[in-house]
Scaffold this motif. Sequence first.
Motif, PDB file in Angstrom:
ATOM      1  N   MET A 194      43.735  42.812  58.673  1.00  0.00           N
ATOM      2  CA  MET A 194      42.860  42.341  57.611  1.00  0.00           C
ATOM      3  C   MET A 194      42.987  40.823  57.493  1.00  0.00           C
ATOM      4  O   MET A 194      44.072  40.270  57.602  1.00  0.00           O
ATOM      5  CB  MET A 194      43.235  43.023  56.306  1.00  0.00           C
ATOM      6  N   LEU A 195      41.890  40.159  57.278  1.00  0.00           N
ATOM      7  CA  LEU A 195      41.884  38.706  57.170  1.00  0.00           C
ATOM      8  C   LEU A 195      42.591  38.250  55.895  1.00  0.00           C
ATOM      9  O   LEU A 195      42.551  38.933  54.871  1.00  0.00           O
ATOM     10  CB  LEU A 195      40.450  38.196  57.175  1.00  0.00           C
ATOM     11  N   LYS A 196      43.207  37.076  55.972  1.00  0.00           N
ATOM     12  CA  LYS A 196      43.932  36.526  54.825  1.00  0.00           C
ATOM     13  C   LYS A 196      43.012  36.377  53.620  1.00  0.00           C
ATOM     14  O   LYS A 196      43.398  36.685  52.491  1.00  0.00           O
ATOM     15  CB  LYS A 196      44.553  35.183  55.196  1.00  0.00           C
ATOM     16  N   GLY A 197      41.790  35.907  53.853  1.00  0.00           N
ATOM     17  CA  GLY A 197      40.835  35.716  52.756  1.00  0.00           C
ATOM     18  C   GLY A 197      40.516  37.018  52.039  1.00  0.00           C
ATOM     19  O   GLY A 197      40.428  37.060  50.811  1.00  0.00           O
ATOM     20  N   GLU A 198      40.377  38.086  52.801  1.00  0.00           N
ATOM     21  CA  GLU A 198      40.089  39.398  52.190  1.00  0.00           C
ATOM     22  C   GLU A 198      41.297  39.888  51.395  1.00  0.00           C
ATOM     23  O   GLU A 198      41.143  40.464  50.311  1.00  0.00           O
ATOM     24  CB  GLU A 198      39.702  40.407  53.274  1.00  0.00           C
ATOM     25  N   ASN A 199      42.485  39.650  51.911  1.00  0.00           N
ATOM     26  CA  ASN A 199      43.702  40.011  51.176  1.00  0.00           C
ATOM     27  C   ASN A 199      43.809  39.242  49.862  1.00  0.00           C
ATOM     28  O   ASN A 199      44.201  39.798  48.835  1.00  0.00           O
ATOM     29  CB  ASN A 199      44.949  39.740  52.018  1.00  0.00           C
ATOM     30  N   THR A 200      43.474  37.960  49.906  1.00  0.00           N
ATOM     31  CA  THR A 200      43.523  37.127  48.697  1.00  0.00           C
ATOM     32  C   THR A 200      42.527  37.634  47.670  1.00  0.00           C
ATOM     33  O   THR A 200      42.846  37.763  46.481  1.00  0.00           O
ATOM     34  CB  THR A 200      43.225  35.653  49.050  1.00  0.00           C
ATOM     35  N   ARG A 201      41.324  37.944  48.112  1.00  0.00           N
ATOM     36  CA  ARG A 201      40.284  38.464  47.216  1.00  0.00           C
ATOM     37  C   ARG A 201      40.741  39.769  46.558  1.00  0.00           C
ATOM     38  O   ARG A 201      40.600  39.958  45.351  1.00  0.00           O
ATOM     39  CB  ARG A 201      38.993  38.679  48.016  1.00  0.00           C
ATOM     40  N   LYS A 202      41.315  40.662  47.351  1.00  0.00           N
ATOM     41  CA  LYS A 202      41.798  41.943  46.819  1.00  0.00           C
ATOM     42  C   LYS A 202      42.944  41.730  45.835  1.00  0.00           C
ATOM     43  O   LYS A 202      43.050  42.443  44.834  1.00  0.00           O
ATOM     44  CB  LYS A 202      42.224  42.868  47.961  1.00  0.00           C
ATOM     45  N   HIS A 203      43.794  40.758  46.123  1.00  0.00           N
ATOM     46  CA  HIS A 203      44.901  40.427  45.221  1.00  0.00           C
ATOM     47  C   HIS A 203      44.364  39.965  43.864  1.00  0.00           C
ATOM     48  O   HIS A 203      44.853  40.395  42.808  1.00  0.00           O
ATOM     49  CB  HIS A 203      45.774  39.345  45.871  1.00  0.00           C
ATOM     50  N   ILE A 204      43.351  39.115  43.888  1.00  0.00           N
ATOM     51  CA  ILE A 204      42.742  38.619  42.639  1.00  0.00           C
ATOM     52  C   ILE A 204      42.152  39.792  41.855  1.00  0.00           C
ATOM     53  O   ILE A 204      42.346  39.910  40.639  1.00  0.00           O
ATOM     54  CB  ILE A 204      41.656  37.559  42.932  1.00  0.00           C
ATOM     55  N   ILE A 205      41.437  40.674  42.537  1.00  0.00           N
ATOM     56  CA  ILE A 205      40.814  41.827  41.874  1.00  0.00           C
ATOM     57  C   ILE A 205      41.877  42.736  41.265  1.00  0.00           C
ATOM     58  O   ILE A 205      41.779  43.149  40.098  1.00  0.00           O
ATOM     59  CB  ILE A 205      39.931  42.623  42.863  1.00  0.00           C
ATOM     60  N   ALA A 206      42.907  43.071  42.023  1.00  0.00           N
ATOM     61  CA  ALA A 206      43.945  43.993  41.552  1.00  0.00           C
ATOM     62  C   ALA A 206      44.673  43.434  40.327  1.00  0.00           C
ATOM     63  O   ALA A 206      44.876  44.144  39.327  1.00  0.00           O
ATOM     64  CB  ALA A 206      44.943  44.291  42.669  1.00  0.00           C
ATOM     65  N   LYS A 207      45.070  42.185  40.391  1.00  0.00           N
ATOM     66  CA  LYS A 207      45.790  41.575  39.269  1.00  0.00           C
ATOM     67  C   LYS A 207      44.881  41.402  38.050  1.00  0.00           C
ATOM     68  O   LYS A 207      45.309  41.607  36.903  1.00  0.00           O
ATOM     69  CB  LYS A 207      46.389  40.228  39.676  1.00  0.00           C
ATOM     70  N   SER A 208      43.623  41.040  38.293  1.00  0.00           N
ATOM     71  CA  SER A 208      42.669  40.883  37.195  1.00  0.00           C
ATOM     72  C   SER A 208      42.375  42.230  36.539  1.00  0.00           C
ATOM     73  O   SER A 208      42.203  42.308  35.315  1.00  0.00           O
ATOM     74  CB  SER A 208      41.369  40.255  37.697  1.00  0.00           C
ATOM     75  N   ALA A 209      42.327  43.287  37.331  1.00  0.00           N
ATOM     76  CA  ALA A 209      42.084  44.627  36.784  1.00  0.00           C
ATOM     77  C   ALA A 209      43.194  45.002  35.800  1.00  0.00           C
ATOM     78  O   ALA A 209      42.922  45.538  34.716  1.00  0.00           O
ATOM     79  CB  ALA A 209      41.996  45.650  37.914  1.00  0.00           C
ATOM     80  N   GLU A 210      44.430  44.724  36.168  1.00  0.00           N
ATOM     81  CA  GLU A 210      45.550  45.010  35.268  1.00  0.00           C
ATOM     82  C   GLU A 210      45.442  44.172  33.989  1.00  0.00           C
ATOM     83  O   GLU A 210      45.646  44.678  32.882  1.00  0.00           O
ATOM     84  CB  GLU A 210      46.873  44.708  35.967  1.00  0.00           C
ATOM     85  N   LEU A 211      45.117  42.909  34.165  1.00  0.00           N
ATOM     86  CA  LEU A 211      44.988  41.997  33.026  1.00  0.00           C
ATOM     87  C   LEU A 211      43.879  42.449  32.084  1.00  0.00           C
ATOM     88  O   LEU A 211      44.097  42.608  30.876  1.00  0.00           O
ATOM     89  CB  LEU A 211      44.702  40.579  33.542  1.00  0.00           C
ATOM     90  N   PHE A 212      42.674  42.678  32.610  1.00  0.00           N
ATOM     91  CA  PHE A 212      41.534  43.069  31.779  1.00  0.00           C
ATOM     92  C   PHE A 212      41.778  44.415  31.108  1.00  0.00           C
ATOM     93  O   PHE A 212      41.380  44.625  29.966  1.00  0.00           O
ATOM     94  CB  PHE A 212      40.245  43.143  32.605  1.00  0.00           C
ATOM     95  N   ASN A 213      42.415  45.339  31.813  1.00  0.00           N
ATOM     96  CA  ASN A 213      42.616  46.676  31.242  1.00  0.00           C
ATOM     97  C   ASN A 213      43.679  46.675  30.146  1.00  0.00           C
ATOM     98  O   ASN A 213      43.709  47.578  29.322  1.00  0.00           O
ATOM     99  CB  ASN A 213      42.977  47.690  32.332  1.00  0.00           C
ATOM    100  N   GLN A 214      44.511  45.631  30.117  1.00  0.00           N
ATOM    101  CA  GLN A 214      45.523  45.533  29.060  1.00  0.00           C
ATOM    102  C   GLN A 214      45.092  44.604  27.926  1.00  0.00           C
ATOM    103  O   GLN A 214      45.290  44.910  26.757  1.00  0.00           O
ATOM    104  CB  GLN A 214      46.848  45.032  29.650  1.00  0.00           C
ATOM    105  N   ARG A 215      44.490  43.484  28.279  1.00  0.00           N
ATOM    106  CA  ARG A 215      44.137  42.483  27.261  1.00  0.00           C
ATOM    107  C   ARG A 215      42.651  42.459  26.914  1.00  0.00           C
ATOM    108  O   ARG A 215      42.252  41.811  25.952  1.00  0.00           O
ATOM    109  CB  ARG A 215      44.522  41.085  27.738  1.00  0.00           C
ATOM    110  N   GLY A 216      41.839  43.104  27.739  1.00  0.00           N
ATOM    111  CA  GLY A 216      40.400  43.058  27.522  1.00  0.00           C
ATOM    112  C   GLY A 216      39.776  41.854  28.199  1.00  0.00           C
ATOM    113  O   GLY A 216      40.472  40.916  28.606  1.00  0.00           O
TER     114      GLY A 216
END
Length: 197
Positions: A1-23
Amino acid sequence: MLKGENTRKHIIAKSAELFNQRGYAGSSLSDITELTGIKKGGIYRYFASKDEIAIEAYQYAGGIVNRKIKEALDQESTAMGKLLVYLQVYENVVEAPPFIGGCPLLNLATECDDGHPILRERARKGLDSTLDAMKKIILEGVQSGEFKANLNIDALATFTLSVMEGGIMLSKLEGDNRHVRMNIESLTAYLKGMCLL
């Protein structure tokens, strides 16, 4: 997997946790950069806006929950058992939810029902999808003779989802899983009354 795709997925995963806890409203771009370790310029390389991150984050969180529900559904052979899965996946919502922060649909719907039209539409699609899945289970139960033939499929799906989301909300708010667990018991008793078998 390309580094850029990994970075994008990392942003999505961490943001999902953040939004689901803090809104959505309670989470800033600065929070996302702090959580991911990626500067704003790096975030904007992958996403045009916070809205775009939020949409992808909701889909990510919902996808994880849906996989857990599907795994549990695959273990059940009756329509009643399958409907109860939706609550059982959240039986330990306080300490071990299927996704950190609780139900992504409930969290997004309660935050965005009157405010954010794009996210509201995403929550509405999640609602429709969940109700459709429940209706399909109930219809299969009617067709197999498990449930009574005159059962109102739409009403039972709405009732099941309401009992599920209400139990999650009460348990999360109180910090006690008893509400979800009581709703599992109550829904089980109710569904037994709808069964012919």
